[in-house]
Design a protein around this motif. Structure first.
Motif, PDB file in Angstrom:
ATOM      1  N   THR A 198       0.829  -1.202   0.000  1.00 65.15           N
ATOM      2  CA  THR A 198       0.000   0.000   0.000  1.00 65.15           C
ATOM      3  C   THR A 198       0.867   1.256   0.000  1.00 65.15           C
ATOM      4  OG1 THR A 198      -1.756  -1.156   1.191  1.00 65.15           O
ATOM      5  CG2 THR A 198      -1.831   1.238   1.221  1.00 65.15           C
ATOM      6  N   LEU A 199       1.921   1.249   0.825  1.00 62.73           N
ATOM      7  CA  LEU A 199       2.794   2.421   0.930  1.00 62.73           C
ATOM      8  C   LEU A 199       3.573   2.677  -0.352  1.00 62.73           C
ATOM      9  CD1 LEU A 199       4.118   2.030   4.582  1.00 62.73           C
ATOM     10  CD2 LEU A 199       2.399   3.645   3.724  1.00 62.73           C
ATOM     11  N   GLU A 200       3.738   1.663  -1.197  1.00 63.73           N
ATOM     12  CA  GLU A 200       4.381   1.877  -2.496  1.00 63.73           C
ATOM     13  C   GLU A 200       3.568   2.858  -3.336  1.00 63.73           C
ATOM     14  OE1 GLU A 200       7.170  -1.513  -4.304  1.00 63.73           O
ATOM     15  OE2 GLU A 200       5.038  -1.968  -4.433  1.00 63.73           O
ATOM     16  N   ARG A 201       2.296   2.959  -3.047  1.00 61.76           N
ATOM     17  CA  ARG A 201       1.413   3.853  -3.794  1.00 61.76           C
ATOM     18  C   ARG A 201       1.054   5.102  -2.983  1.00 61.76           C
ATOM     19  NH1 ARG A 201      -0.435   1.292  -8.302  1.00 61.76           N
ATOM     20  NH2 ARG A 201      -0.099  -0.949  -8.399  1.00 61.76           N
ATOM     21  N   THR A 254      -2.216  12.160  -3.657  1.00 61.87           N
ATOM     22  CA  THR A 254      -2.804  12.969  -4.733  1.00 61.87           C
ATOM     23  C   THR A 254      -4.314  12.817  -4.758  1.00 61.87           C
ATOM     24  OG1 THR A 254      -0.803  12.783  -6.080  1.00 61.87           O
ATOM     25  CG2 THR A 254      -2.846  13.351  -7.227  1.00 61.87           C
ATOM     26  N   PHE A 255      -4.778  11.575  -4.644  1.00 60.05           N
ATOM     27  CA  PHE A 255      -6.221  11.325  -4.634  1.00 60.05           C
ATOM     28  C   PHE A 255      -6.899  12.043  -3.473  1.00 60.05           C
ATOM     29  CE2 PHE A 255      -9.767   8.930  -2.839  1.00 60.05           C
ATOM     30  CZ  PHE A 255     -10.643   8.898  -3.913  1.00 60.05           C
ATOM     31  N   GLU A 256      -6.310  11.947  -2.279  1.00 61.46           N
ATOM     32  CA  GLU A 256      -6.913  12.564  -1.100  1.00 61.46           C
ATOM     33  C   GLU A 256      -6.926  14.082  -1.221  1.00 61.46           C
ATOM     34  OE1 GLU A 256      -4.704  10.928   2.181  1.00 61.46           O
ATOM     35  OE2 GLU A 256      -6.046   9.189   2.344  1.00 61.46           O
ATOM     36  N   ALA A 257      -5.866  14.676  -1.791  1.00 59.91           N
ATOM     37  CA  ALA A 257      -5.831  16.127  -1.974  1.00 59.91           C
ATOM     38  C   ALA A 257      -6.889  16.594  -2.966  1.00 59.91           C
ATOM     39  CB  ALA A 257      -4.441  16.552  -2.445  1.00 59.91           C
TER      40      ALA A 257
END
Length: 201
Positions: free
Chosen positions: A180-183, A189-192
């Motif tokens: 998961t942390l690799e992404r 970006t998605f959350e922003a």
């Protein structure tokens, strides 16, 4: 999770079929959610007598195998209940690779999630490695994950197959959280963008 690239160590022979998870770590030791400390109770009912003393006949109690890093065993290794404590106990003892003709599915998957390499080989190859493991302190085996190759004490090699994705995860020390942390950048970006598009959420 610790990366698995190449492992050289003593291989311990456990010529038993249907080694279940209750044999690997008995139910009375499942009260903890800590991964540390379970190694002392690995194979508890076979390693210790009723009075708590070590059973000198059990393979991991023999001087040559006390520091074993590889376990060679029989068909259907890890069958029984789906306790993740089983690979935890193996890893805490120091075993990072198990070699057998077949495994129970849940145990097999749990090994990869905890940094243990479970290798599936034809019975004749397992038999050869079992013979090598019987040599005790001379049973040094090297497992090279990148080359997918096992080298025995005499220098002979055996190729093994592994799913490419699982190989990638072990080589890079990636458990589910690590994947998961690799992404992380994509997630950030998605959350922003989501916060900007829906500031009321």
């Amino acid at each position: 999770m610790e990366k698995f690239t190449q492992l050289t160590g003593i291989a311990a022979p456990l010529p038993m079929m249907n080694v279940d998870t209750d044999m690997i770590i008995p139910k009375q030791f499942l009260k903890t959610i800590r991964r540390e400390g379970l190694g002392r109770n690995l194979f508890d009912e076979m390693r210790y007598e009723d009075d708590g003393k070590e059973n000198p006949d059990f393979v991991l109690n023999r001087p040559a195998y006390r520091e074993a890093k590889i376990l060679v065993s029989g068909e259907n290794f890890g069958c029984g209940s789906s306790r993740e404590h089983a690979p935890w106990a193996l890893l805490d003892f120091g075993i990072r690779c198990v070699i057998a003709p077949s495994y129970a599915d849940i145990f097999y998957n749990n090994c990869f999630k905890n940094g243990i390499l479970p290798i599936v080989l034809p019975q004749e190859d397992v038999d050869k490695l079992m013979e090598d493991a019987e040599r005790g302190a001379n049973a040094t085996v090297t497992v090279d994950l990148e080359k997918q190759e096992i080298t025995g004490p005499d220098g002979g090699s055996i190729h093994f197959d592994i799913d490419p994705f699982r190989k990638h995860c072990l080589l890079n020390g990636l458990d589910d959280i690590g994947l998961t942390l690799e992404r992380a950048a994509t997630i950030d970006t998605f959350e922003a963008e989501a916060a900007q598009a829906r500031p009321w959420v």
